[in-house]
Design a protein around this motif. Structure first.
Motif, mmCIF file in Angstrom:
data_model
loop_
_atom_site.group_PDB
_atom_site.id
_atom_site.type_symbol
_atom_site.label_atom_id
_atom_site.label_comp_id
_atom_site.label_asym_id
_atom_site.label_seq_id
_atom_site.Cartn_x
_atom_site.Cartn_y
_atom_site.Cartn_z
ATOM 1 N N ILE A 1 0.844 -1.200 0.000
ATOM 2 C CA ILE A 1 0.000 0.000 0.000
ATOM 3 C C ILE A 1 0.879 1.250 0.000
ATOM 4 O O ILE A 1 0.643 2.197 -0.756
ATOM 5 C CB ILE A 1 -0.965 -0.011 1.201
ATOM 6 C CG1 ILE A 1 -1.982 -1.151 1.033
ATOM 7 C CG2 ILE A 1 -1.671 1.333 1.350
ATOM 8 C CD1 ILE A 1 -2.810 -1.431 2.263
ATOM 9 N N ALA A 2 1.926 1.259 0.825
ATOM 10 C CA ALA A 2 2.829 2.414 0.878
ATOM 11 C C ALA A 2 3.511 2.639 -0.472
ATOM 12 O O ALA A 2 3.659 3.786 -0.906
ATOM 13 C CB ALA A 2 3.868 2.219 1.982
ATOM 14 N N SER A 3 3.893 1.566 -1.150
ATOM 15 C CA SER A 3 4.532 1.701 -2.464
ATOM 16 C C SER A 3 3.585 2.353 -3.465
ATOM 17 O O SER A 3 3.993 3.195 -4.265
ATOM 18 C CB SER A 3 5.002 0.343 -2.984
ATOM 19 O OG SER A 3 6.038 -0.148 -2.184
ATOM 20 N N LEU A 4 2.317 1.950 -3.425
ATOM 21 C CA LEU A 4 1.329 2.594 -4.298
ATOM 22 C C LEU A 4 1.158 4.059 -3.897
ATOM 23 O O LEU A 4 1.111 4.940 -4.747
ATOM 24 C CB LEU A 4 -0.012 1.865 -4.230
ATOM 25 C CG LEU A 4 -1.074 2.469 -5.140
ATOM 26 C CD1 LEU A 4 -1.747 1.398 -5.966
ATOM 27 C CD2 LEU A 4 -2.082 3.247 -4.342
ATOM 28 N N CYS A 5 1.119 4.329 -2.595
ATOM 29 C CA CYS A 5 0.944 5.701 -2.109
ATOM 30 C C CYS A 5 2.116 6.600 -2.489
ATOM 31 O O CYS A 5 1.942 7.816 -2.617
ATOM 32 C CB CYS A 5 0.748 5.704 -0.595
ATOM 33 S SG CYS A 5 -0.846 5.035 -0.069
ATOM 34 N N ASP A 6 3.303 6.022 -2.675
ATOM 35 C CA ASP A 6 4.460 6.810 -3.123
ATOM 36 C C ASP A 6 4.193 7.462 -4.479
ATOM 37 O O ASP A 6 4.786 8.480 -4.813
ATOM 38 C CB ASP A 6 5.706 5.924 -3.257
ATOM 39 C CG ASP A 6 6.304 5.527 -1.925
ATOM 40 O OD1 ASP A 6 6.101 6.256 -0.930
ATOM 41 O OD2 ASP A 6 6.979 4.480 -1.875
ATOM 42 N N ARG A 7 3.311 6.858 -5.268
ATOM 43 C CA ARG A 7 3.041 7.340 -6.625
ATOM 44 C C ARG A 7 1.961 8.413 -6.682
ATOM 45 O O ARG A 7 1.731 9.011 -7.733
ATOM 46 C CB ARG A 7 2.618 6.159 -7.507
ATOM 47 C CG ARG A 7 3.704 5.139 -7.660
ATOM 48 C CD ARG A 7 3.378 3.985 -8.601
ATOM 49 N NE ARG A 7 2.144 4.047 -9.310
ATOM 50 C CZ ARG A 7 1.245 3.044 -9.350
ATOM 51 N NH1 ARG A 7 1.452 1.938 -8.699
ATOM 52 N NH2 ARG A 7 0.142 3.178 -10.046
ATOM 53 N N ILE A 8 1.264 8.653 -5.583
ATOM 54 C CA ILE A 8 0.188 9.647 -5.595
ATOM 55 C C ILE A 8 0.813 11.035 -5.539
ATOM 56 O O ILE A 8 1.457 11.393 -4.557
ATOM 57 C CB ILE A 8 -0.786 9.441 -4.420
ATOM 58 C CG1 ILE A 8 -1.381 8.030 -4.461
ATOM 59 C CG2 ILE A 8 -1.888 10.508 -4.452
ATOM 60 C CD1 ILE A 8 -2.248 7.692 -3.261
ATOM 61 N N ALA B 1 -3.565 3.461 10.649
ATOM 62 C CA ALA B 1 -2.282 3.918 10.114
ATOM 63 C C ALA B 1 -2.483 4.770 8.861
ATOM 64 O O ALA B 1 -1.861 5.828 8.704
ATOM 65 C CB ALA B 1 -1.379 2.728 9.811
ATOM 66 N N THR B 2 -3.357 4.319 7.974
ATOM 67 C CA THR B 2 -3.616 5.056 6.739
ATOM 68 C C THR B 2 -4.251 6.408 7.042
ATOM 69 O O THR B 2 -3.893 7.422 6.437
ATOM 70 C CB THR B 2 -4.511 4.232 5.801
ATOM 71 O OG1 THR B 2 -3.919 2.949 5.592
ATOM 72 C CG2 THR B 2 -4.695 4.922 4.465
ATOM 73 N N ARG B 3 -5.166 6.437 7.974
ATOM 74 C CA ARG B 3 -5.842 7.690 8.357
ATOM 75 C C ARG B 3 -4.845 8.699 8.918
ATOM 76 O O ARG B 3 -4.841 9.872 8.548
ATOM 77 C CB ARG B 3 -6.947 7.381 9.365
ATOM 78 C CG ARG B 3 -7.540 8.556 10.103
ATOM 79 C CD ARG B 3 -8.292 9.493 9.159
ATOM 80 N NE ARG B 3 -8.972 10.531 9.880
ATOM 81 C CZ ARG B 3 -8.407 11.675 10.279
ATOM 82 N NH1 ARG B 3 -7.149 11.920 10.033
ATOM 83 N NH2 ARG B 3 -9.114 12.581 10.911
ATOM 84 N N LEU B 4 -3.988 8.247 9.825
ATOM 85 C CA LEU B 4 -2.986 9.138 10.414
ATOM 86 C C LEU B 4 -2.004 9.636 9.352
ATOM 87 O O LEU B 4 -1.655 10.819 9.315
ATOM 88 C CB LEU B 4 -2.235 8.429 11.538
ATOM 89 C CG LEU B 4 -3.051 8.137 12.800
ATOM 90 C CD1 LEU B 4 -2.258 7.230 13.741
ATOM 91 C CD2 LEU B 4 -3.467 9.420 13.493
ATOM 92 N N ALA B 5 -1.563 8.737 8.491
ATOM 93 C CA ALA B 5 -0.642 9.117 7.418
ATOM 94 C C ALA B 5 -1.306 10.107 6.466
ATOM 95 O O ALA B 5 -0.687 11.079 6.028
ATOM 96 C CB ALA B 5 -0.172 7.877 6.664
ATOM 97 N N HIS C 1 4.844 8.896 4.716
ATOM 98 C CA HIS C 1 4.080 9.097 5.957
ATOM 99 C C HIS C 1 3.519 7.773 6.468
ATOM 100 O O HIS C 1 3.539 7.517 7.680
ATOM 101 C CB HIS C 1 2.937 10.094 5.738
ATOM 102 C CG HIS C 1 3.379 11.505 5.606
ATOM 103 N ND1 HIS C 1 4.017 12.204 6.606
ATOM 104 C CD2 HIS C 1 3.278 12.373 4.560
ATOM 105 C CE1 HIS C 1 4.278 13.435 6.203
ATOM 106 N NE2 HIS C 1 3.838 13.554 4.956
ATOM 107 N N LEU C 2 3.015 6.922 5.578
ATOM 108 C CA LEU C 2 2.450 5.645 6.005
ATOM 109 C C LEU C 2 3.522 4.763 6.643
ATOM 110 O O LEU C 2 3.286 4.157 7.690
ATOM 111 C CB LEU C 2 1.779 4.924 4.826
ATOM 112 C CG LEU C 2 1.108 3.602 5.151
ATOM 113 C CD1 LEU C 2 0.073 3.745 6.269
ATOM 114 C CD2 LEU C 2 0.456 3.005 3.906
ATOM 115 N N ARG C 3 4.680 4.689 6.048
ATOM 116 C CA ARG C 3 5.768 3.896 6.639
ATOM 117 C C ARG C 3 6.157 4.437 8.010
ATOM 118 O O ARG C 3 6.395 3.686 8.946
ATOM 119 C CB ARG C 3 6.972 3.884 5.705
ATOM 120 C CG ARG C 3 6.784 3.051 4.466
ATOM 121 C CD ARG C 3 8.049 3.071 3.582
ATOM 122 N NE ARG C 3 7.754 2.534 2.276
ATOM 123 C CZ ARG C 3 7.349 3.254 1.232
ATOM 124 N NH1 ARG C 3 7.217 4.568 1.334
ATOM 125 N NH2 ARG C 3 7.093 2.681 0.082
#
Length: 192
Positions: free
Chosen positions: A88-95, A154-158, A173-175
């Motif tokens: 999920i974090a890897s995908l979020c890196d692309r946003i 975790a996702t909400r806080l990130a 942020h997620l990591r």
């Protein structure tokens, strides 16, 4: 020579989103009607509804897009053994930063707080179902429910850090949040 005014008659969804964002900032969410948005975007009311189900749906354009990307990519397997949260974090890196949900970033100025609260349920349920599938369990299994709950927290806080942040990618942020919460090994690995 005849001069055309406004946006093209066949405005796309991005133009409608932009018109809505402008109007919500200018006059507030509640004071802005679908007719106002359609007029600003240069489309008929019926054309607006061909591109969006409601004014409230416009608040979630970016979130809905990236949830769709996540469902398409993450459920297919990555071919690499990594934790669910790392995928999920890897995908979020692309946003990109420009995909920060404007209705959340500017919720106070736009007056979107109540509308966002009303619309978060379906997105949260969609994300939770994605997590259940990624963790390979059932929504009634205690372990899976705990994993999903922690991943949502975790996702909400990130996400909150990202929205109010300084250009640091959401995945970073997620990591960071996962480390702070001790979730580095949550859920084992998934692979393709």
């Amino acid at each position: 020579m005849a001069r055309t005014r406004g946006r093209p008659a066949l405005a796309d969804r991005a133009q409608i989103d932009e018109a809505a964002a402008e109007l919500f900032l200018e006059q507030g969410y509640e004071a802005t009607s679908v007719d106002d948005i359609a007029r600003r975007a240069g489309v008929a009311r019926s054309s607006f509804f061909n591109r969006a189900a409601s004014k409230a749906e416009l608040l979630w354009t970016s979130v809905d897009h990236w949830l769709g990307v996540a469902e398409g990519e993450l459920l297919g397997g990555s071919g690499v053994e990594e934790t669910v949260l790392e995928r999920i974090a890897s995908l979020c890196d692309r946003i990109p930063d420009e995909d920060k949900p404007w209705a959340i970033v500017h919720r106070d100025a736009m007056g979107t707080r109540d509308a966002l609260l009303a619309g978060v349920g379906p997105r949260l349920a969609r994300y939770e179902q994605l997590l259940v599938r990624l963790f390979g369990g059932t929504s009634t299994a205690n372990t899976t429910r705990a994993q999903v709950l922690m991943a949502v927290v975790a996702t909400r806080l990130a996400g909150e850090r990202w929205v109010s942040g300084n250009g640091v990618p959401l995945g970073v942020h997620l990591r960071e949040v996962c480390r702070e919460l001790g979730l580095a090994d949550l859920g084992g690995t998934t692979g393709g």
